[in-house]
Design an enzyme around this catalytic site. Structure first.
Site, PDB file in Angstrom:
ATOM      1  N   GLU A  13     -39.025 -81.336  11.301  1.00  0.00           N
ATOM      2  CA  GLU A  13     -38.189 -80.145  11.153  1.00  0.00           C
ATOM      3  C   GLU A  13     -36.736 -80.584  11.104  1.00  0.00           C
ATOM      4  O   GLU A  13     -36.344 -81.504  11.829  1.00  0.00           O
ATOM      5  CB  GLU A  13     -38.383 -79.215  12.347  1.00  0.00           C
ATOM      6  CG  GLU A  13     -39.777 -78.644  12.431  1.00  0.00           C
ATOM      7  CD  GLU A  13     -39.896 -77.671  13.591  1.00  0.00           C
ATOM      8  OE1 GLU A  13     -39.594 -76.484  13.399  1.00  0.00           O
ATOM      9  OE2 GLU A  13     -40.256 -78.106  14.692  1.00  0.00           O
ATOM     10  N   ASP A  18     -53.478 -70.559  16.210  1.00  0.00           N
ATOM     11  CA  ASP A  18     -52.553 -71.637  15.890  1.00  0.00           C
ATOM     12  C   ASP A  18     -52.140 -71.338  14.455  1.00  0.00           C
ATOM     13  O   ASP A  18     -52.969 -71.421  13.536  1.00  0.00           O
ATOM     14  CB  ASP A  18     -53.254 -72.994  15.966  1.00  0.00           C
ATOM     15  CG  ASP A  18     -52.298 -74.130  15.653  1.00  0.00           C
ATOM     16  OD1 ASP A  18     -51.522 -74.001  14.695  1.00  0.00           O
ATOM     17  OD2 ASP A  18     -52.327 -75.154  16.365  1.00  0.00           O
ATOM     18  N   HIS A  19     -50.879 -70.978  14.252  1.00  0.00           N
ATOM     19  CA  HIS A  19     -50.531 -70.462  12.924  1.00  0.00           C
ATOM     20  C   HIS A  19     -50.672 -71.508  11.821  1.00  0.00           C
ATOM     21  O   HIS A  19     -50.747 -71.167  10.649  1.00  0.00           O
ATOM     22  CB  HIS A  19     -49.140 -69.804  12.926  1.00  0.00           C
ATOM     23  CG  HIS A  19     -48.003 -70.777  12.895  1.00  0.00           C
ATOM     24  ND1 HIS A  19     -47.560 -71.443  13.996  1.00  0.00           N
ATOM     25  CD2 HIS A  19     -47.204 -71.203  11.888  1.00  0.00           C
ATOM     26  CE1 HIS A  19     -46.548 -72.228  13.679  1.00  0.00           C
ATOM     27  NE2 HIS A  19     -46.307 -72.106  12.397  1.00  0.00           N
ATOM     28  N   HIS A  61     -50.630 -77.970  16.729  1.00  0.00           N
ATOM     29  CA  HIS A  61     -50.586 -78.092  15.268  1.00  0.00           C
ATOM     30  C   HIS A  61     -51.078 -79.466  14.773  1.00  0.00           C
ATOM     31  O   HIS A  61     -51.880 -79.552  13.856  1.00  0.00           O
ATOM     32  CB  HIS A  61     -49.165 -77.854  14.748  1.00  0.00           C
ATOM     33  CG  HIS A  61     -48.554 -76.565  15.218  1.00  0.00           C
ATOM     34  ND1 HIS A  61     -49.301 -75.418  15.424  1.00  0.00           N
ATOM     35  CD2 HIS A  61     -47.275 -76.216  15.517  1.00  0.00           C
ATOM     36  CE1 HIS A  61     -48.497 -74.445  15.840  1.00  0.00           C
ATOM     37  NE2 HIS A  61     -47.267 -74.907  15.909  1.00  0.00           N
TER      38      HIS A  61
HETATM   39  C1  BG6 Z   1     -44.062 -73.407  16.534  1.00  0.00           C
HETATM   40  C2  BG6 Z   1     -43.170 -74.170  17.457  1.00  0.00           C
HETATM   41  O1  BG6 Z   1     -45.368 -73.372  17.040  1.00  0.00           O
HETATM   42  O2  BG6 Z   1     -44.087 -74.040  15.269  1.00  0.00           O
HETATM   43  C3  BG6 Z   1     -41.767 -74.288  16.886  1.00  0.00           C
HETATM   44  O3  BG6 Z   1     -43.110 -73.514  18.722  1.00  0.00           O
HETATM   45  C4  BG6 Z   1     -41.822 -74.864  15.496  1.00  0.00           C
HETATM   46  O4  BG6 Z   1     -40.945 -75.101  17.715  1.00  0.00           O
HETATM   47  C5  BG6 Z   1     -42.819 -74.107  14.640  1.00  0.00           C
HETATM   48  O5  BG6 Z   1     -40.518 -74.752  14.934  1.00  0.00           O
HETATM   49  C6  BG6 Z   1     -43.031 -74.785  13.308  1.00  0.00           C
HETATM   50  O6  BG6 Z   1     -43.786 -73.955  12.483  1.00  0.00           O
HETATM   51  P1  BG6 Z   1     -43.641 -74.034  10.914  1.00  0.00           P
HETATM   52  O7  BG6 Z   1     -44.651 -73.072  10.389  1.00  0.00           O
HETATM   53  O8  BG6 Z   1     -42.226 -73.685  10.572  1.00  0.00           O
HETATM   54  O9  BG6 Z   1     -43.951 -75.463  10.555  1.00  0.00           O
END
Ligand code: BG6
Length: 506
Positions: free
Chosen positions: A233, A194-195, A257
């Site tokens: 976002e 999970d990034h 997330h």
């Molecule tokens: C991803 C989602 O996991 O996370 C995207 O699939 C989303 O829809 C993105 O835009 C958001 O990541 P970050 O790091 O830009 O907050």
């Protein structure tokens, strides 16, 4: 396996020793978007920071017809301003074309891995990164298993499997996926990414809470009135309409997330800051979250979808007009909800969560709002506009931590007003933060699972999300529109205002 006792990455001062061991990173789905956009730039950064040894190589596997040189060109093109070492690494890379359901793909891969290992003098560490669509996870894991690539060749090396979300579409499919992966890989070999966990500021939730004496004593129901988690976002679905139609905000952001950030915020202090200590406590926290019911979804969860509107001064179209989106789509691009966590620490403290696309700005934060003072001795006029204290963890952008408190306005009168004590990462530290993928790729290759999601965490997160999905299947819970560029539907305001509270305007 040598990788089973990794150095603890969250221990102080461990940066110096964290270099990937000799080995191969096998990217399955190597011709795809994730590889070019995230993985190759992250590998290049690791190489530039000298965190990859000389005996390291990348091997790509995908259905797209390419030869070694074609893949090398793709690697070069994906990192336009690469450092000096990149060309060397590119030269050592190889590529295998093949269908994932065809056993010969993995036999060829095995042969190529053997050749590369002889070439770079690696003992056999292999990290398989599944950058494919989820529909083929099982096929690839089975293919690797059938070719004997799921086990290390000797005691000195480790074989690991890294996979990306989504981990299933609900609890049942997540359980099935796990069973399929576990046919060939032990849980200790599986690294679910999970990034968000690779973001410095998410890791800082742990540092803030457990490296300071002043916050933790206040981090409970006696002092905290409520928690707000925002993942906003400003972008719409861009070119991902086709994917998004199958996901929606609940699966795309909340199940992973948000649940990760939530569990780090709610968890008890672990005995040790390591993979087991942290993940055990995260799971315990998720277990204490009250499971929504059909009735509570009606009142405590709001789903929305963006209409046309304005984003950063530009007119933008409605979700239903986006490419690859059904003109009658009922997919949610916004979720707001109130959760409760039934345990000693959090009983009675609402946790308000909201996430959405096409909101006014890109911002992720966790805000803890404290109780009001029991008696405000200042007159109403003097303390007008004074709000309760709040501690805000700004995950992104403008990463930092801010504490809001009241202070006397200079002058003859005794007026009190809110001020912010603000720590910004940008000015507090000289070091630049590694990208989330850079951090997580290195952790996977080093063999540290602390920042990866364990299978029981996935299950607990689905346990919370599943009843909402179920309740949404009927029409009992409306899908509310909101103009692009606003903070979601009116119902989201009502959700929190009903409790006498308000959303923050980050
Ligand atoms: C991803 C989602 O996991 O996370 C995207 O699939 C989303 O829809 C993105 O835009 C958001 O990541 P970050 O790091 O830009 O907050």
């Amino acid at each position: 396996m040598s990788g089973d006792v990794p150095p603890n990455p969250l221990a102080a001062g461990s940066d110096a020793v964290r270099q990937a061991p000799p080995g191969i990173l096998v990217v399955v789905g190597a011709s795809g978007d994730l590889t070019a956009r995230k993985l190759l730039p992250a590998i290049e950064q690791l190489s530039r920071r000298r965190l990859l040894p000389r005996s390291f190589a990348v091997v790509g596997v995908a259905r797209t017809e390419l030869d070694d040189d074609g893949f090398r060109k793709l690697m070069t093109d994906s990192v336009p301003h690469a450092g000096a070492g990149w060309a060397e690494l590119v030269k050592r890379s190889r590529y295998v074309t093949g269908e994932y359901g065809d056993p010969s793909t993995f036999q060829t891969l095995g042969k190529v891995l053997g050749e590369v290992e002889a070439d770079i003098a690696s003992t056999g560490n292999r990290t398989f990164y599944l950058a494919t669509i989820p529909a083929v996870f099982e096929l690839v894991a089975d293919g690797l298993g059938a070719a004997g690539l799921n086990r290390p060749a000797n005691e000195q090396s480790a074989v690991r499997l890294v996979i990306e979300k989504p981990f299933g579409r609900d609890l049942d499919s997540a359980t099935e996926l796990d069973a399929a992966l576990h046919r060939n890989f032990d849980e200790a070999q599986i690294y679910r990414i999970d990034h968000y966990l690779g973001k410095e500021t998410v890791q800082n939730v742990l540092a803030l809470r457990f490296a300071n004496a002043i916050f933790e004593p206040l981090w409970n129901r006696s002092f905290i009135d409520h928690v707000q988690i925002t993942v906003a976002e400003s972008l719409g679905v861009e070119k991902r309409g086709g994917f998004y139609e199958t996901a929606g905000a609940l699966r795309d952001i909340v199940q992973n997330h948000v649940m990760q950030v939530l569990s780090l915020t709610l968890m008890e202090p672990p005995g040790t800051i390591d993979a087991q200590g942290i993940r055990d406590e995260k799971v315990k926290a998720l277990r204490s979250v009250v499971i929504p019911t059909l009735e509570s979804v009606k009142t405590d969860v709001v789903r929305g979808q963006y209409d046309s509107g304005w984003s950063e001064g530009v007119a933008v179209q409605a979700y239903r007009q986006e490419p690859d989106v059904d003109p009658n789509s009922r997919t949610e691009t916004f979720v707001a909800m109130k959760l409760m966590c039934d345990n000693w620490r959090w009983a009675g403290v609402p946790i308000y969560v909201r996430t959405g696309k096409r909101l006014p700005k890109r911002v992720t934060e966790v805000a803890l709002q404290f109780h009001r003072v029991p008696h405000l001795a200042f007159g109403t006029a003097e303390s007008q506009g004074l709000r309760p204290n709040a501690l805000v963890l700004r995950i992104q952008p403008d990463e930092g931590v801010a504490l809001r408190f009241g202070a006397k306005v200079p002058g003859q009168a005794f007026n009190v007003r809110d001020v912010l004590m603000d720590m910004s990462y940008g000015s507090a530290f000289m070091e630049d933060a590694p990208d989330a993928y850079e951090r997580l790729l290195l952790d996977a290759m080093v063999g540290d699972p602390t920042l990866f999601i364990r299978s029981d965490e996935v299950d607990q997160a689905w346990r919370i999300v599943d009843p909402i999905l179920e309740a949404w299947q009927g029409r009992a819970v409306p899908l509310s529109g909101y103009a692009a560029g606003t903070w979601g539907p009116r119902q989201a305001e009502q959700l929190i205002e009903r409790d006498g509270r308000q959303w923050r305007k980050p």
